[in-house]
Design a protein around this motif. Structure first.
Motif, PDB file in Angstrom:
ATOM      1  N   GLY A  30       7.893   7.001  10.922  1.00 30.54           N
ATOM      2  CA  GLY A  30       8.924   6.000  11.102  1.00 30.54           C
ATOM      3  C   GLY A  30       9.838   5.951   9.901  1.00 30.54           C
ATOM      4  O   GLY A  30       9.785   6.817   9.008  1.00 30.54           O
ATOM      5  N   LYS A  31      10.660   4.940   9.835  1.00 30.58           N
ATOM      6  CA  LYS A  31      11.599   4.789   8.727  1.00 30.58           C
ATOM      7  C   LYS A  31      10.854   4.752   7.397  1.00 30.58           C
ATOM      8  O   LYS A  31       9.907   4.008   7.220  1.00 30.58           O
ATOM      9  N   GLY A  32      11.306   5.602   6.466  1.00 25.50           N
ATOM     10  CA  GLY A  32      10.756   5.590   5.120  1.00 25.50           C
ATOM     11  C   GLY A  32       9.529   6.447   4.906  1.00 25.50           C
ATOM     12  O   GLY A  32       9.015   6.523   3.791  1.00 25.50           O
ATOM     13  N   GLU A  42       2.869   5.321  14.783  1.00 24.68           N
ATOM     14  CA  GLU A  42       4.043   5.512  13.931  1.00 24.68           C
ATOM     15  C   GLU A  42       3.870   4.685  12.659  1.00 24.68           C
ATOM     16  O   GLU A  42       3.679   3.474  12.714  1.00 24.68           O
ATOM     17  N   SER A  65       5.594   3.460   9.122  1.00 24.33           N
ATOM     18  CA  SER A  65       6.892   3.320   8.462  1.00 24.33           C
ATOM     19  C   SER A  65       6.748   2.474   7.198  1.00 24.33           C
ATOM     20  O   SER A  65       5.855   1.635   7.087  1.00 24.33           O
ATOM     21  N   PRO A 122       9.704   0.549   5.126  1.00 23.11           N
ATOM     22  CA  PRO A 122      11.154   0.333   5.173  1.00 23.11           C
ATOM     23  C   PRO A 122      11.929   0.803   3.950  1.00 23.11           C
ATOM     24  O   PRO A 122      13.030   1.343   4.098  1.00 23.11           O
ATOM     25  N   ASP A 123      11.407   0.621   2.751  1.00 20.66           N
ATOM     26  CA  ASP A 123      12.110   1.056   1.542  1.00 20.66           C
ATOM     27  C   ASP A 123      11.682   2.451   1.080  1.00 20.66           C
ATOM     28  O   ASP A 123      12.012   2.877  -0.031  1.00 20.66           O
ATOM     29  N   GLU A 181      12.431   5.622   1.792  1.00 25.23           N
ATOM     30  CA  GLU A 181      13.359   6.711   1.453  1.00 25.23           C
ATOM     31  C   GLU A 181      13.906   6.535   0.046  1.00 25.23           C
ATOM     32  O   GLU A 181      14.026   7.501  -0.721  1.00 25.23           O
ATOM     33  N   GLY A 228      13.121  12.420   3.759  1.00 24.31           N
ATOM     34  CA  GLY A 228      13.242  11.196   4.532  1.00 24.31           C
ATOM     35  C   GLY A 228      12.372  10.052   4.086  1.00 24.31           C
ATOM     36  O   GLY A 228      12.456   8.960   4.646  1.00 24.31           O
ATOM     37  N   GLY A 229      11.534  10.285   3.065  1.00 24.17           N
ATOM     38  CA  GLY A 229      10.716   9.160   2.624  1.00 24.17           C
ATOM     39  C   GLY A 229       9.465   9.565   1.881  1.00 24.17           C
ATOM     40  O   GLY A 229       9.343  10.671   1.361  1.00 24.17           O
TER      41      GLY A 229
END
Length: 376
Positions: free
Chosen positions: A100-102, A145, A147, A149-150, A152, A167-168
């Motif tokens: 996921g994100k980060g 998934e 992730s 959030p911070d 990256e 990407g992270g």
């Protein structure tokens, strides 16, 4: 861990936080609601419990988040929110891990996870799977998934970009526990281990850079627990104390990357002190019998592990040459006819890939490099 009268708090890895968040999300997805506290079992058997910082549920998914507490370690991910989102997966396919994100994706070879996969390391994957199994039993067909959030932005403060993790962050951890990085405390604990070994009359001690290496060297020599020194990155700190407090036989054991740095003259092999020089490693490979094409590949390798994989694919005993050069660095710190020194190099699976046999440590100038050979 105690430093100058102050007790340092241990913390939790991103792998531990991911596993706890995944278990909480799985409970909610199965209709059992989000728990106030979620308990998981670590690889060493410890059972920490965590409160949730996030709990969300929607059509076909459940999401839980935990704030990472790294204790008193200066970890860039301390305070980060680690989130696990679970959805039902394809029947019979088991767990599928998603970034996921980060959370980064692996793009280069030579890492524990192959290219194209989320940068969620093997042990965290095992921890997540075990945590979900505690809730779902054999029903393991989920998409997981992870992730941060911070992540990256935080990843720019790590080696990930250089290693080809884009990407992270990576989701890491082999024990689930973050041990505070204190040079003074760690080195003093090594010294106390040497004192205990000497007091028990042991004639052989082995310093290891990590858990996998420690298990491998213990099995290799059938050593008792009290002969094992958690050397970590502080090779010099251990050897300099042994020079004044000798034990007849000393083994220095480590993985390919840290032993390569020792071979290149670094007695502190922590990543903060610098990376191994791949051009220098390519020259060592040439001395070991590599042709120009292989030497060029090693220079451009993504990591030391990748370089060793390239050498192994051609049957080149690169590890023996690295071990011999590491022996010379370590022997210069000992320089004692009372101490026979050995260096062992292991891969991530604990397989022996290089060795420099026991030799009196005052024979630095007379010890030759191995002849060109191929390890079978």
């Amino acid at each position: 861990m105690d430093v100058e009268g102050k007790e340092l708090r241990r913390g939790w890895t991103t792998g531990t936080c991911s596993a706890a968040a995944a278990k909480a999300a799985c409970l909610a997805l199965l209709g059992k609601g989000f728990p106030e506290m979620v308990e998981i079992t670590l690889p060493g058997g410890q059972k920490p419990a965590f409160s949730l910082a996030l709990g969300e549920q929607g059509e076909g998914f459940a999401r839980a988040g935990i704030i990472k507490d790294a204790g008193d370690d200066p970890d860039v991910t301390h305070g980060a929110l680690v989130i696990a989102t679970l959805r039902r997966g394809q029947a019979g396919k088991g767990l599928r891990f998603l970034a996921g994100k980060g959370v980064g994706m692996v793009t280069r070879p030579g890492l524990p996870i192959p290219p194209g996969e989320p940068a969620i390391n093997p042990v965290p994957r095992q921890m997540i799977a075990a945590a979900i199994a505690e809730v779902a039993g054999t029903d393991t067909d989920f998409e997981v998934e992870i992730s941060i959030p911070d992540g990256e932005e935080l990843a720019q403060k790590t080696l990930n970009p250089r290693l080809g993790i884009v990407g992270g962050l990576s989701v890491l951890g082999t024990t689930g526990i973050v041990i505070p990085f204190s040079c003074s405390a760690w080195i003093h604990s090594i010294w106390r281990g040497i004192d205990v070994a000497r007091a028990e009359g042991l004639t052989h001690v082995a310093g290891s850079t990590g858990m996998t290496t420690e298990k491998a060297v213990q099995a290799h020599h059938d050593l008792p627990e009290t002969a094992l020194l958690d050397m970590g990155d502080f090779v010099g700190g251990m050897l300099k104390y042994l020079r004044k407090h000798p034990v007849p036989k000393v083994t220095v054991a480590g993985g390919v990357a840290k032993m390569t740095k020792l071979a290149q003259g670094m007695l502190d092999v922590h990543s903060k002190r610098g990376l191994a020089d791949l051009e220098a490693l390519a020259k060592v490979a040439t001395e070991a019998g590599a042709d120009a094409a292989l030497a060029d590949e090693i220079t451009k390798a993504n990591s030391v592990l990748h370089a060793f994989q390239l050498a192994e694919a051609q049957g080149l005993a690169l590890g023996d040459h690295v071990a011999a050069l590491a022996w010379k660095t370590a022997a210069k710190a000992l320089q004692s006819p009372e101490i026979a020194l050995e260096v062992l190099v292991f891969d991530r699976e604990g397989r022996l890939v290089g060795e420099a046999p026991f030799t009196p440590s005052d024979q630095v100038s007379s010890l030759p490099l191995p002849e060109r050979n191929r390890r079978t």
